[in-house]
Design a protein around this motif. Structure first.
Motif, mmCIF file in Angstrom:
data_model
loop_
_atom_site.group_PDB
_atom_site.id
_atom_site.type_symbol
_atom_site.label_atom_id
_atom_site.label_comp_id
_atom_site.label_asym_id
_atom_site.label_seq_id
_atom_site.Cartn_x
_atom_site.Cartn_y
_atom_site.Cartn_z
ATOM 1 N N ARG A 33 0.837 -1.209 0.000
ATOM 2 C CA ARG A 33 0.000 0.000 0.000
ATOM 3 C C ARG A 33 0.868 1.255 0.000
ATOM 4 N NH1 ARG A 33 -4.972 -1.305 4.260
ATOM 5 N NH2 ARG A 33 -5.839 -3.089 3.083
ATOM 6 N N VAL A 34 1.924 1.230 0.771
ATOM 7 C CA VAL A 34 2.857 2.368 0.776
ATOM 8 C C VAL A 34 3.490 2.526 -0.589
ATOM 9 C CG1 VAL A 34 5.013 3.262 1.759
ATOM 10 C CG2 VAL A 34 3.324 2.160 3.246
ATOM 11 N N TRP A 35 3.868 1.392 -1.190
ATOM 12 C CA TRP A 35 4.481 1.447 -2.511
ATOM 13 C C TRP A 35 3.524 2.034 -3.539
ATOM 14 C CZ3 TRP A 35 8.867 1.716 -4.776
ATOM 15 C CH2 TRP A 35 8.985 1.445 -6.146
ATOM 16 N N ASP A 36 2.276 1.647 -3.505
ATOM 17 C CA ASP A 36 1.296 2.189 -4.451
ATOM 18 C C ASP A 36 1.197 3.706 -4.335
ATOM 19 O OD1 ASP A 36 0.749 -0.312 -5.441
ATOM 20 O OD2 ASP A 36 -1.049 -0.623 -4.211
ATOM 21 N N GLN A 37 1.281 4.200 -3.125
ATOM 22 C CA GLN A 37 1.223 5.650 -2.929
ATOM 23 C C GLN A 37 2.453 6.335 -3.520
ATOM 24 O OE1 GLN A 37 0.779 6.334 1.285
ATOM 25 N NE2 GLN A 37 -1.072 5.082 1.433
ATOM 26 N N LEU A 38 3.600 5.656 -3.419
ATOM 27 C CA LEU A 38 4.846 6.258 -3.878
ATOM 28 C C LEU A 38 4.982 6.276 -5.394
ATOM 29 C CD1 LEU A 38 7.298 4.643 -1.286
ATOM 30 C CD2 LEU A 38 6.590 7.033 -1.359
#
Length: 354
Positions: free
Chosen positions: A339-344
């Motif tokens: 989820r953090v990666w998707d935001q980045l």
């Protein structure tokens, strides 16, 4: 946003080349808006400190660091449930050629035939029955293939076996025909010298490890898998030698590798549960076979690759390279914190060509 702890690593590789993954991780993390902070893995209150973080990364090197890392990292991941790099799946066989080959074979990854013996009588019997030449390896130790040699006859094979099941050796440093020069000594002197030397040097004995020799290879291919990315380059053999590691003669042209071999490496890394690994590949009648698996590598060699095959985008070729250290951090986040990666990466997607 997540917080990541890293143990500072600063090492000298290839003679005089400085290498630090942790410095790059902290720099890249800051650019990404992620808190990447140094934490000393040797501090007494380490476990109290690490509970404040979401992940822990330590690019350890050398036998001394591995001894502590192999205990610390599984404690963090299994005991605290905190993702670590490298993972427990990597730690258990890191630096042990026999264990690495066992993993490859059981996972169905093509390899040359291997023979490992832990009984003297079995190893001596092999010397009588083997078809030479065969490759002899120490299971751990020096890089650049210094602990790998080619045995061409029965007498030499027996001498190696006799050494390995008596006083042992810490490295193979010269082999010329049937004349073997090794750093051997009596068991008493071996014990005395071991007590006085650095822990990073180790007498190896009590086993013998051989691998099938596959002729017709002018070099090997190093496949460096970093998450969904596969970097690759060809290493030519040393002059008048069958070994490629350490030759310094490297070809980085992706056309010489091809997408099929990159796919082979990516699938092999998934089969063994190691999304971060190096595979050394040679060919047997055109079929790729992994002769060795590694956790550690020289970052500069990978940095010189003109791009990589991206298997988050069906293995398409991406002609860019910001460095293996940055990709390692990014892929670690992608795998452990999707989820953090998707935001980045919302504003940057290689798959759609942006």
């Amino acid at each position: 946003m997540i917080r990541i702890a890293v143990h500072p690593d600063h090492h000298t590789v290839m003679g005089n080349l400085h290498q630090s993954f942790s410095d790059h991780w902290m720099e890249v993390g800051n650019r990404m808006g992620i808190r990447v902070e140094p934490v000393n893995a040797y501090e007494h209150d380490f476990f109290k400190t690490i509970k404040q973080y979401d992940a822990f990364l330590w690019r350890y090197a050398g036998r001394d660091e591995k001894e502590w890392a192999s205990r610390l990292l599984p404690s963090v991941s299994q005991g605290l449930g905190i993702p670590v790099f490298p993972s427990t799946e990597t730690i258990w066989h890191s630096g042990d050629k026999i264990s690495g080959q066992m993993l490859l074979k059981t996972a169905g990854v093509p390899t040359p035939i291997d023979w490992w013996f832990f009984q003297y009588s079995d190893a001596r019997k092999f010397c009588e029955e083997a078809e030479f030449p065969v490759v002899f390896k120490l299971r751990s130790g020096a890089g650049k293939s210094e602990n790998v040699t080619l045995i061409r006859d029965k007498a030499t094979c027996k001498k190696f076996v006799d050494i390995m099941f008596t006083c042992g050796m810490e490295s193979i440093w010269e082999v010329s025909g049937s004349k073997i020069k090794t750093k051997t000594r009596s068991l008493v002197n071996s014990f005395k010298e071991t007590m006085g030397r650095s822990r990073s040097r180790q007498i190896q004995k009590g086993y013998a490890y051989f691998q099938e020799f596959l002729p017709g290879n002018s070099g090997d291919v190093r496949l460096q898998i970093i998450g969904s990315k596969v970097f690759a380059f060809r290493r030519q053999n040393r002059t008048n030698d069958f070994r490629a590691s350490g030759s310094g003669n490297i070809d980085y042209e992706p056309e010489e590798i091809g997408a099929d071999l990159a796919t082979f490496g990516w699938r092999a890394s998934r089969a063994i549960g190691m999304p971060f690994c190096s595979l050394d590949v040679i060919f047997d009648g055109g079929e790729p076979k992994v002769i060795e698996i590694n956790y550690s590598y020289v970052a500069e060699a990978v940095r010189r690759c003109p791009g990589y095959w991206d298997f988050s985008c069906d293995g398409e070729w991406v002609a860019e390279n910001i460095g293996p250290e940055a990709y390692t951090l990014e892929e670690f986040i992608r795998l452990n914190f999707p989820r953090v990666w998707d935001q980045l990466v919302t504003a940057h997607n290689h798959c759609n060509g942006s």
